[in-house]
Design a protein around this motif. Structure first.
Motif, PDB file in Angstrom:
ATOM      1  N   LYS A   1      66.248   1.115  22.961  1.00 53.20           N
ATOM      2  CA  LYS A   1      64.996   0.910  22.230  1.00 53.20           C
ATOM      3  C   LYS A   1      65.243   0.365  20.825  1.00 53.20           C
ATOM      4  O   LYS A   1      66.365   0.406  20.315  1.00 53.20           O
TER       5      LYS A   1
ATOM      6  N   ASP B   1      56.285   4.442  26.833  1.00 50.60           N
ATOM      7  CA  ASP B   1      55.853   3.261  27.579  1.00 50.60           C
ATOM      8  C   ASP B   1      54.799   3.698  28.583  1.00 50.60           C
ATOM      9  O   ASP B   1      54.966   4.717  29.243  1.00 50.60           O
TER      10      ASP B   1
ATOM     11  N   GLU C   1      55.505  -1.883  33.161  1.00 48.32           N
ATOM     12  CA  GLU C   1      55.167  -1.620  31.754  1.00 48.32           C
ATOM     13  C   GLU C   1      53.987  -2.466  31.284  1.00 48.32           C
ATOM     14  O   GLU C   1      54.026  -3.691  31.320  1.00 48.32           O
TER      15      GLU C   1
ATOM     16  N   GLY D   1      54.110  -0.768  25.341  1.00 45.59           N
ATOM     17  CA  GLY D   1      55.332  -0.204  24.766  1.00 45.59           C
ATOM     18  C   GLY D   1      54.995   0.266  23.354  1.00 45.59           C
ATOM     19  O   GLY D   1      54.325  -0.453  22.615  1.00 45.59           O
TER      20      GLY D   1
END
Ligand code: 4AD
Ligand code: MG
Length: 477
Positions: A375, A392, A400, A403
């Protein structure tokens, strides 16, 4: 109003009939003179009577124009083919046919623009989405893209509505930037340097001091860092604009130019952030169900018979919340054969995300507390020294869709992470000032607008929810 102003050209000088949009005509009581303008979808009939289906983009539905063949010049009627643009005036009457309540009994027709049936690429028969991508400049004229683009508009409007109602400030963040927010090195460089004659420093490196901005710049991958400056002053802000990523991923879920909505809020922890994300998506989906019913019904019937029920169910269900570590455990114990192997520390692939959402839980999932190494630098560091307060949101069919994270608010910890990643603090001093002066706990997230639209429209390819897609080796139009 001057005659002919604002597109209200009159087709008959004697009678001042103003154009009505098809959407409104279909709701009008019969018995009045009306004027419709639009593009011919189809013309059918016999030697006595013709039926023209006219669409002007205001709705998925067409208005039917009934033409008494004997009353019109044969040459004029010949020009009325699929794709031609016409104006038709006449009496609005109850329709004899099924499918519409009213139709226009034409008394006058004007052809604005012909569309030669020999070469006009959009004929009556349905075309594949792949074919339509090759003529993206004309596809807004199809039912499918009319529906998608109206829904896209409605969602953009609903996004502003949502945040405005909550007192968020719409902050315009720059598109040209000197920082890589996500640190993924996927930026499109912006330069006015002559690529054939690059200026060099004494050491032989490219001399960006000579470039337009006096430093190396790129198109932004995210407005977040500037968004954080806004939140640390205005409390709650959001951005909504184009972002650019030079990731060479030719997938149905990636664009090189996509739109992102990034709210950023002072005093929100990761749980507040998740609550907002869930509420926001549910609002948008409900808005679409309420305001885009005709278009959704069309897409549901044509492409995806479960679309509307899926949308309705998302509004009603609570999203599952669990940690990345718990998610990995479920995947490892699933017995499922994945293309990409699963282990703690891996960056989840869409197949993993979809397994959790579609097979294991059967509803949207919010994963939190990811390994810090997969990340970005700005995420709040957990006590364990291994994970960060990322979150997420994972959706059926997409993976996804959002985010985000709580942000690291401690200057010391943030500096340590920047150093650890070898990012160099100099270009981020302005950002670090938010932590230096009046720092506060805060959080935010980014919703991919086109990923949202994939979900809401049921389209399978992200190229089909943006008017002019930008993907590797494709910058047409
Ligand atoms: O997860 P991402 O990279 O997060 C950020 O950019 C953060 N700065 C957001 C924030 O916290 N303010 O991107 C956010 C979302 C993804 O979840 C995805 O929906 C979308 O942006 N996205 C893309 N959409 C289309 N094409 C791409 N290439 C995308 N990359 C990300
Ligand atoms: Mg992400």
């Amino acid at each position: 109003m001057p005659e002919g102003g604002l597109g209200r050209t009159k087709i008959n000088i004697m009678e001042k009939v103003i154009r009505t949009k098809v959407k409104d005509l279909l709701k009008t009581q019969p018995g009045v003179q009306v004027l419709a303008k639009g593009w011919v979808r189809t013309k059918r009939g016999n030697k006595n009577v013709n039926f023209i289906a006219l669409n002007d983009g205001s709705t998925i539905n067409n208005i039917q124009i009934v033409v008494d063949v004997a009353a019109f010049d044969a040459e004029l009627l010949k020009k009325i083919t699929t794709g031609a643009c016409i104006a038709a005036r006449g009496q609005l009457v109850p329709s004899m046919g099924s499918g519409q309540a009213v139709e226009i009994q034409a008394s006058e027709i004007e052809v604005y623009g012909e569309a030669d049936p020999q070469v006009y690429p959009l004929q009556k028969k349905g075309h594949s989405l792949e074919y339509l991508r090759e003529i993206a400049h004309l596809r807004p004229r199809t039912n499918t893209f009319g529906a998608v683009l109206r829904i896209r508009h409605a969602m953009a409007f609903a996004i502003h509505n949502y945040f405005n109602n909550k007192g968020f400030v719409y902050l315009h963040t720059p598109l040209i930037t000197a920082s890589d927010c996500e640190g993924a090195g996927q930026m499109f460089q912006v330069t006015t340097l002559d690529l054939d004659k690059l200026p060099r420093t004494a050491e032989g490196a490219i001399d960006y001091a000579e470039d337009f901005f006096g430093k190396r710049t790129s198109l932004t991958v995210s407005g977040q860092l500037e968004g954080e400056l806004g939140a640390m002053a205005l409390g709650e802000i959001y951005t909504f604009g184009p972002t650019f990523r030079a990731e060479n991923s030719n997938t149905p879920r990636h664009l090189a130019e996509f739109w992102m909505i990034e709210p950023e809020m002072a005093f929100y922890d990761v749980h507040d952030n998740m609550d907002l994300a869930e509420d926001f998506i549910k609002y948008l989906v409900s808005y679409a169900l309420e305001h885009c019913a005709d278009d959704l019904k069309f897409l549901n019937d044509m492409y995806d018979k479960e679309l509307i029920s899926r949308l309705e169910s998302v509004v009603k269900t609570d999203f599952v919340r669990l940690t990345y570590t718990e998610g990995i455990k479920i995947l490892e114990e699933s017995g499922e054969k994945f293309e990409f192997p699963v282990y703690w520390g891996v960056d989840l692939q869409s197949e993993h995300e979809r397994y959790l959402v579609e097979k294991h839980f059967g509803r949207p999932v919010i994963l939190t507390d990811y390994p810090k190494d997969i990340k970005a630098f700005y995420m709040k560091q957990n006590e364990d020294g291994k994970t960060v307060r990322g979150m997420d949101v994972l959706f059926p069919k997409i993976g996804e869709i959002i985010g985000g994270s709580e942000r690291e608010s401690s200057l010391e910890k943030l500096n340590a992470r920047i150093d650890e990643l070898g990012m160099g603090r100099e270009s981020l001093e302005w950002y670090l000032d938010t932590r230096r002066f009046g720092s506060a706990p805060h959080s935010g997230f980014g919703l991919g607008f086109e990923r949202l639209l994939l979900f809401v429209t049921g389209m399978a390819n992200i190229r089909d929810v943006i008017p002019f897609p930008r993907t590797p080796k494709n910058a047409e139009y």
